[in-house]
Design a protein around this motif. Structure first.
Motif, PDB file in Angstrom:
ATOM      1  N   GLU A   1       0.816  -1.213   0.000  1.00  0.00           N
ATOM      2  CA  GLU A   1       0.000   0.000   0.000  1.00  0.00           C
ATOM      3  C   GLU A   1       0.849   1.262   0.000  1.00  0.00           C
ATOM      4  OE1 GLU A   1      -3.484   0.509   0.033  1.00  0.00           O
ATOM      5  OE2 GLU A   1      -3.513  -1.585  -0.609  1.00  0.00           O
ATOM      6  N   GLY A   2       2.169   1.103   0.074  1.00  0.00           N
ATOM      7  CA  GLY A   2       3.052   2.260  -0.010  1.00  0.00           C
ATOM      8  C   GLY A   2       3.700   2.683   1.294  1.00  0.00           C
ATOM      9  N   VAL A   3       3.487   1.945   2.381  1.00  0.00           N
ATOM     10  CA  VAL A   3       4.119   2.277   3.655  1.00  0.00           C
ATOM     11  C   VAL A   3       5.587   1.859   3.601  1.00  0.00           C
ATOM     12  CG1 VAL A   3       4.126   1.863   6.142  1.00  0.00           C
ATOM     13  CG2 VAL A   3       1.958   2.013   4.914  1.00  0.00           C
ATOM     14  N   LYS A   4       6.485   2.772   3.947  1.00  0.00           N
ATOM     15  CA  LYS A   4       7.918   2.488   3.933  1.00  0.00           C
ATOM     16  C   LYS A   4       8.368   2.108   5.341  1.00  0.00           C
ATOM     17  CE  LYS A   4       9.063   5.501   0.038  1.00  0.00           C
ATOM     18  NZ  LYS A   4       9.888   6.640  -0.434  1.00  0.00           N
ATOM     19  N   PHE A   5       8.804   0.880   5.503  1.00  0.00           N
ATOM     20  CA  PHE A   5       9.256   0.384   6.796  1.00  0.00           C
ATOM     21  C   PHE A   5      10.770   0.541   6.904  1.00  0.00           C
ATOM     22  CE2 PHE A   5       5.258  -1.922   6.292  1.00  0.00           C
ATOM     23  CZ  PHE A   5       4.695  -1.757   7.551  1.00  0.00           C
ATOM     24  N   ASP A   6      11.215   1.056   8.028  1.00  0.00           N
ATOM     25  CA  ASP A   6      12.636   1.069   8.334  1.00  0.00           C
ATOM     26  C   ASP A   6      12.819   0.623   9.778  1.00  0.00           C
ATOM     27  OD1 ASP A   6      12.362   3.358  10.088  1.00  0.00           O
ATOM     28  OD2 ASP A   6      12.321   4.618   8.308  1.00  0.00           O
ATOM     29  N   HIS A   7      14.072   0.498  10.184  1.00  0.00           N
ATOM     30  CA  HIS A   7      14.373  -0.030  11.517  1.00  0.00           C
ATOM     31  C   HIS A   7      13.763   0.843  12.611  1.00  0.00           C
ATOM     32  CE1 HIS A   7      16.651  -2.587  14.231  1.00  0.00           C
ATOM     33  NE2 HIS A   7      17.072  -1.516  14.871  1.00  0.00           N
ATOM     34  N   GLY A   8      13.867   2.166  12.460  1.00  0.00           N
ATOM     35  CA  GLY A   8      13.334   3.073  13.470  1.00  0.00           C
ATOM     36  C   GLY A   8      11.826   2.972  13.600  1.00  0.00           C
ATOM     37  N   LEU A   9      11.125   2.857  12.472  1.00  0.00           N
ATOM     38  CA  LEU A   9       9.671   2.731  12.525  1.00  0.00           C
ATOM     39  C   LEU A   9       9.266   1.457  13.236  1.00  0.00           C
ATOM     40  CD1 LEU A   9       7.134   3.638   9.790  1.00  0.00           C
ATOM     41  CD2 LEU A   9       6.966   1.405  10.884  1.00  0.00           C
TER      42      LEU A   9
ATOM     43  N   ASN B   1      25.794  -3.303  17.333  1.00  0.00           N
ATOM     44  CA  ASN B   1      25.983  -2.410  18.473  1.00  0.00           C
ATOM     45  C   ASN B   1      25.554  -0.985  18.145  1.00  0.00           C
ATOM     46  OD1 ASN B   1      26.983  -4.468  20.030  1.00  0.00           O
ATOM     47  ND2 ASN B   1      29.131  -4.079  19.506  1.00  0.00           N
ATOM     48  N   GLN B   2      25.857  -0.513  16.932  1.00  0.00           N
ATOM     49  CA  GLN B   2      25.450   0.825  16.545  1.00  0.00           C
ATOM     50  C   GLN B   2      23.931   0.933  16.514  1.00  0.00           C
ATOM     51  OE1 GLN B   2      27.375   1.369  12.810  1.00  0.00           O
ATOM     52  NE2 GLN B   2      29.397   1.771  13.690  1.00  0.00           N
ATOM     53  N   THR B   3      23.275  -0.109  16.001  1.00  0.00           N
ATOM     54  CA  THR B   3      21.822  -0.097  15.932  1.00  0.00           C
ATOM     55  C   THR B   3      21.211  -0.058  17.319  1.00  0.00           C
ATOM     56  OG1 THR B   3      21.869  -1.337  13.872  1.00  0.00           O
ATOM     57  CG2 THR B   3      19.798  -1.354  15.114  1.00  0.00           C
ATOM     58  N   ILE B   4      21.747  -0.877  18.244  1.00  0.00           N
ATOM     59  CA  ILE B   4      21.215  -0.911  19.599  1.00  0.00           C
ATOM     60  C   ILE B   4      21.410   0.441  20.270  1.00  0.00           C
ATOM     61  CG2 ILE B   4      21.539  -1.927  21.892  1.00  0.00           C
ATOM     62  CD1 ILE B   4      22.196  -4.558  20.486  1.00  0.00           C
ATOM     63  N   GLY B   5      22.567   1.058  20.057  1.00  0.00           N
ATOM     64  CA  GLY B   5      22.816   2.363  20.658  1.00  0.00           C
ATOM     65  C   GLY B   5      21.827   3.398  20.164  1.00  0.00           C
ATOM     66  N   THR B   6      21.558   3.415  18.867  1.00  0.00           N
ATOM     67  CA  THR B   6      20.594   4.366  18.315  1.00  0.00           C
ATOM     68  C   THR B   6      19.194   4.110  18.861  1.00  0.00           C
ATOM     69  OG1 THR B   6      21.883   4.446  16.284  1.00  0.00           O
ATOM     70  CG2 THR B   6      19.618   5.267  16.172  1.00  0.00           C
ATOM     71  N   SER B   7      18.841   2.851  18.988  1.00  0.00           N
ATOM     72  CA  SER B   7      17.505   2.498  19.481  1.00  0.00           C
ATOM     73  C   SER B   7      17.328   2.943  20.917  1.00  0.00           C
ATOM     74  CB  SER B   7      17.294   0.983  19.374  1.00  0.00           C
ATOM     75  OG  SER B   7      17.498   0.568  18.050  1.00  0.00           O
TER      76      SER B   7
ATOM     77  N   THR C   1      18.595   0.693   8.510  1.00  0.00           N
ATOM     78  CA  THR C   1      18.659   1.123   9.902  1.00  0.00           C
ATOM     79  C   THR C   1      18.715   2.641   9.966  1.00  0.00           C
ATOM     80  OG1 THR C   1      21.060   1.094   9.984  1.00  0.00           O
ATOM     81  CG2 THR C   1      19.925  -0.969  10.501  1.00  0.00           C
ATOM     82  N   ASP C   2      18.447   3.195  11.149  1.00  0.00           N
ATOM     83  CA  ASP C   2      18.480   4.640  11.337  1.00  0.00           C
ATOM     84  C   ASP C   2      19.856   5.207  11.024  1.00  0.00           C
ATOM     85  OD1 ASP C   2      15.894   4.481  12.125  1.00  0.00           O
ATOM     86  OD2 ASP C   2      16.321   4.526  14.279  1.00  0.00           O
ATOM     87  N   SER C   3      20.925   4.549  11.488  1.00  0.00           N
ATOM     88  CA  SER C   3      22.268   5.068  11.283  1.00  0.00           C
ATOM     89  C   SER C   3      22.623   5.110   9.804  1.00  0.00           C
ATOM     90  CB  SER C   3      23.291   4.219  12.050  1.00  0.00           C
ATOM     91  OG  SER C   3      23.225   2.866  11.634  1.00  0.00           O
ATOM     92  N   GLU C   4      22.149   4.123   9.034  1.00  0.00           N
ATOM     93  CA  GLU C   4      22.423   4.100   7.607  1.00  0.00           C
ATOM     94  C   GLU C   4      21.681   5.211   6.873  1.00  0.00           C
ATOM     95  OE1 GLU C   4      23.222  -0.707   7.207  1.00  0.00           O
ATOM     96  OE2 GLU C   4      21.230   0.124   7.048  1.00  0.00           O
ATOM     97  N   LEU C   5      20.428   5.447   7.270  1.00  0.00           N
ATOM     98  CA  LEU C   5      19.678   6.527   6.641  1.00  0.00           C
ATOM     99  C   LEU C   5      20.278   7.886   6.981  1.00  0.00           C
ATOM    100  CD1 LEU C   5      16.024   5.269   7.203  1.00  0.00           C
ATOM    101  CD2 LEU C   5      17.300   5.292   5.076  1.00  0.00           C
ATOM    102  N   ASP C   6      20.725   8.072   8.244  1.00  0.00           N
ATOM    103  CA  ASP C   6      21.352   9.330   8.641  1.00  0.00           C
ATOM    104  C   ASP C   6      22.639   9.560   7.861  1.00  0.00           C
ATOM    105  OD1 ASP C   6      19.315   9.744  10.396  1.00  0.00           O
ATOM    106  OD2 ASP C   6      20.400   9.003  12.152  1.00  0.00           O
ATOM    107  N   ALA C   7      23.440   8.495   7.714  1.00  0.00           N
ATOM    108  CA  ALA C   7      24.688   8.625   6.975  1.00  0.00           C
ATOM    109  C   ALA C   7      24.420   8.973   5.511  1.00  0.00           C
ATOM    110  CB  ALA C   7      25.492   7.327   7.065  1.00  0.00           C
TER     111      ALA C   7
END
Length: 261
Positions: free
Chosen positions: A139-147, A248-254, A208-214
């Motif tokens: 339906e067009g919903v974009k899922f990422d790690h943060g969501l 570890n980076q993902t857990i830290g961001t979460s 992941t959030d860190s990848e999108l931020d980078a």
């Protein structure tokens, strides 16, 4: 289906109760999950459609033969959600009906199977979540790690709030209510939601959030989907140490976003 009424699809409903409330998967997973998604992704007609059914996971339904021929249905516990998605896609909403059955007891009560995702209600919950994610992605919903992390926390809060409402309903109507059992069910469904989201992200490459931020810091013109695809290629080339560092980076961001995790 009665030929003179004009409905193409109908879904039955009956009260899941005896001396206590049943229907835990609908009450404590499906309803709060759909409403958590609505509060996060905004107005989405399909979610409104799902929420309009009083018991969306009811197995009793009827449809016109022509509609049944074009529907593609899943073969796991995501059957009911998949059926509604196909009806939503192939049928006018005004041609759908919700009917109340006289049946008032629930004779098919499954074990919660807390901690075992291969059976019982935990497997059912995982299949439902994965099916819902696939439908929403279409339906067009974009899922990422943060969501996904935010959805887990949001779902837990709404499910816990529902427990208080059901406790009040039980007290008013003289029903037995085991609050600990209800809380255990929410804990089990939360674990199922987490496992389903992880499996969905592994299959479809959620960034992941860190990848999108980078990606944003580099002013990368690539789309979210391409970033997710590059993540999948990069992970295949990493050694064990690289994967551990990424985790570890993902857990830290979460934890920064959700201190309660």
């Amino acid at each position: 289906m009665h030929p003179d009424i004009g409905f193409e699809f109908s879904k039955g409903y009956y009260a899941r109760l005896s001396h206590q409330m049943h229907g835990r998967v609908t009450r404590l997973l499906m309803t709060p999950l759909v409403r958590a998604l609505q509060s996060m992704v905004g107005f989405l007609p399909f979610l409104v459609y799902l929420d309009s059914f009083r018991y969306p996971l009811a197995g009793e339904f009827a449809m016109q033969a022509d509609l049944a021929r074009v529907n593609r249905l899943p073969s796991d516990w995501g059957l009911e959600v998949g059926t509604l998605a196909e009806v939503y896609r192939n049928c006018s909403i005004v041609a759908s009906a919700k009917l109340i059955s006289r049946k008032t007891t629930n004779t098919n009560i499954q074990e919660l199977s807390h901690g075992d995702p291969s059976k019982g209600l935990m497997k059912m919950a995982m299949d439902i979540c994965k099916s819902l994610f696939r439908i929403l992605a279409a339906e067009g919903v974009k899922f990422d790690h943060g969501l996904m992390l935010t959805l887990l926390v949001r779902y837990q809060r709404m499910a816990e709030n529902n427990i208080s409402k059901y406790h009040a309903d039980a007290m008013i109507n003289g029903l037995t209510f085991d609050r600990h059992e209800e809380e255990t069910a929410v804990e089990t469904f939360s674990q199922a939601l987490k496992l389903a989201s992880e499996k969905f992200c592994r299959s479809f490459g959620c960034a992941t959030d860190s990848e999108l931020d980078a990606c944003q810091r580099r002013h990368c013109p690539r789309s979210w989907k391409m970033c997710a695809e590059s993540r999948g290629r990069g992970q295949r080339g990493l050694g064990e140490r690289g994967r551990t560092l990424g985790l570890n980076q993902t857990i830290g961001t979460s934890r920064d976003r959700h201190p309660s995790l």
